[in-house]
Design a protein around this motif. Structure first.
Motif, mmCIF file in Angstrom:
data_model
loop_
_atom_site.group_PDB
_atom_site.id
_atom_site.type_symbol
_atom_site.label_atom_id
_atom_site.label_comp_id
_atom_site.label_asym_id
_atom_site.label_seq_id
_atom_site.Cartn_x
_atom_site.Cartn_y
_atom_site.Cartn_z
ATOM 1 N N ILE A 1 2.630 -12.957 3.724
ATOM 2 C CA ILE A 1 2.565 -12.308 2.422
ATOM 3 C C ILE A 1 3.960 -12.414 1.825
ATOM 4 O O ILE A 1 4.958 -12.394 2.551
ATOM 5 C CB ILE A 1 2.070 -10.839 2.505
ATOM 6 N N PHE A 2 4.015 -12.557 0.512
ATOM 7 C CA PHE A 2 5.309 -12.692 -0.128
ATOM 8 C C PHE A 2 5.393 -11.822 -1.358
ATOM 9 O O PHE A 2 4.392 -11.335 -1.857
ATOM 10 C CB PHE A 2 5.634 -14.153 -0.446
ATOM 11 N N GLU A 3 6.626 -11.606 -1.805
ATOM 12 C CA GLU A 3 6.977 -10.682 -2.872
ATOM 13 C C GLU A 3 6.666 -9.272 -2.409
ATOM 14 O O GLU A 3 6.224 -9.053 -1.301
ATOM 15 C CB GLU A 3 6.244 -11.015 -4.174
ATOM 16 N N ALA A 4 6.911 -8.333 -3.270
ATOM 17 C CA ALA A 4 6.650 -6.939 -2.922
ATOM 18 C C ALA A 4 5.152 -6.712 -2.921
ATOM 19 O O ALA A 4 4.473 -7.004 -3.882
ATOM 20 C CB ALA A 4 7.325 -6.010 -3.918
ATOM 21 N N ALA A 5 4.661 -6.236 -1.808
ATOM 22 C CA ALA A 5 3.240 -5.878 -1.727
ATOM 23 C C ALA A 5 3.150 -4.369 -1.908
ATOM 24 O O ALA A 5 2.799 -3.631 -1.009
ATOM 25 C CB ALA A 5 2.647 -6.321 -0.398
ATOM 26 N N ALA A 6 3.526 -3.925 -3.086
ATOM 27 C CA ALA A 6 3.552 -2.494 -3.378
ATOM 28 C C ALA A 6 2.125 -1.961 -3.416
ATOM 29 O O ALA A 6 1.170 -2.692 -3.664
ATOM 30 C CB ALA A 6 4.245 -2.246 -4.718
ATOM 31 N N ALA A 7 2.010 -0.675 -3.170
ATOM 32 C CA ALA A 7 0.698 -0.039 -3.164
ATOM 33 C C ALA A 7 -0.019 -0.304 -4.477
ATOM 34 O O ALA A 7 0.542 -0.144 -5.552
ATOM 35 C CB ALA A 7 0.854 1.458 -2.932
ATOM 36 N N GLY A 8 -1.252 -0.767 -4.373
ATOM 37 C CA GLY A 8 -2.058 -0.990 -5.551
ATOM 38 C C GLY A 8 -1.864 -2.344 -6.212
ATOM 39 O O GLY A 8 -2.630 -2.721 -7.090
ATOM 40 N N SER A 9 -0.867 -3.111 -5.823
ATOM 41 C CA SER A 9 -0.634 -4.415 -6.440
ATOM 42 C C SER A 9 -1.442 -5.491 -5.711
ATOM 43 O O SER A 9 -1.959 -5.267 -4.624
ATOM 44 C CB SER A 9 0.851 -4.768 -6.407
ATOM 45 N N ASP A 10 -1.528 -6.670 -6.337
ATOM 46 C CA ASP A 10 -2.183 -7.800 -5.681
ATOM 47 C C ASP A 10 -1.415 -8.168 -4.423
ATOM 48 O O ASP A 10 -0.210 -7.963 -4.330
ATOM 49 C CB ASP A 10 -2.204 -9.022 -6.596
#
Length: 144
Positions: A24-33
């Protein structure tokens, strides 16, 4: 279990066997893709998306699959293509296997690509006088 641990475990359970490497890449913030990088042979993008749709339903988040063959990923990293370099310069969490991160084909940890930066190398050389060689800074000196 943290949300990230739950995400990683759920992805691992649903990854098809053809996947050699996944992250997984980039910020996997809560609620985001969830941006999922897959390196696989014999798997179409549509099939990968279909196989991973249950992950999105289980987590309540859309899973955006970015699929490459090993040769395609390697070539794009060697060429320094923008999107692939953007992926590698950000936060990457490996789910399976190892990602090629450098043009010479080395698979390295997430921070090594950043450590190849000339500013980091200069700082590492300055620190060598204070830090024993076994810490690992010396390995960058040879790549100038």
């Amino acid at each position: 279990m943290t949300e990230q641990e739950r995400l990683i475990e759920t992805l691992r359970r649903h990854l098809p066997p053809q996947v050699q490497a996944a992250a997984i890449f980039e910020a996997a913030a809560a609620g985001s893709d969830v941006n999922l990088l897959l390196i696989a042979e014999g798997l179409s993008g549509l099939r990968a998306q279909a196989l991973l749709a249950p992950v999105g339903r289980e987590l309540g988040r859309r899973v955006e699959v970015h699929l490459y063959s090993a040769a395609e990923w390697s070539e794009r990293v060697k060429r320094g293509d923008g999107f692939e370099q953007e992926i590698l310069s950000g936060r990457v969490v490996t789910i399976r296997g190892e990602l090629q991160r450098e043009a010479d084909g080395d698979c390295v940890d997430a921070n090594l690509a950043r450590m190849q930066n000339p500013l980091f190398k200069r700082a590492a050389r300055a620190l060598e006088q204070f830090v024993p060689e076994r810490v690992g800074f010396g390995r960058f000196r040879d790549h100038n």
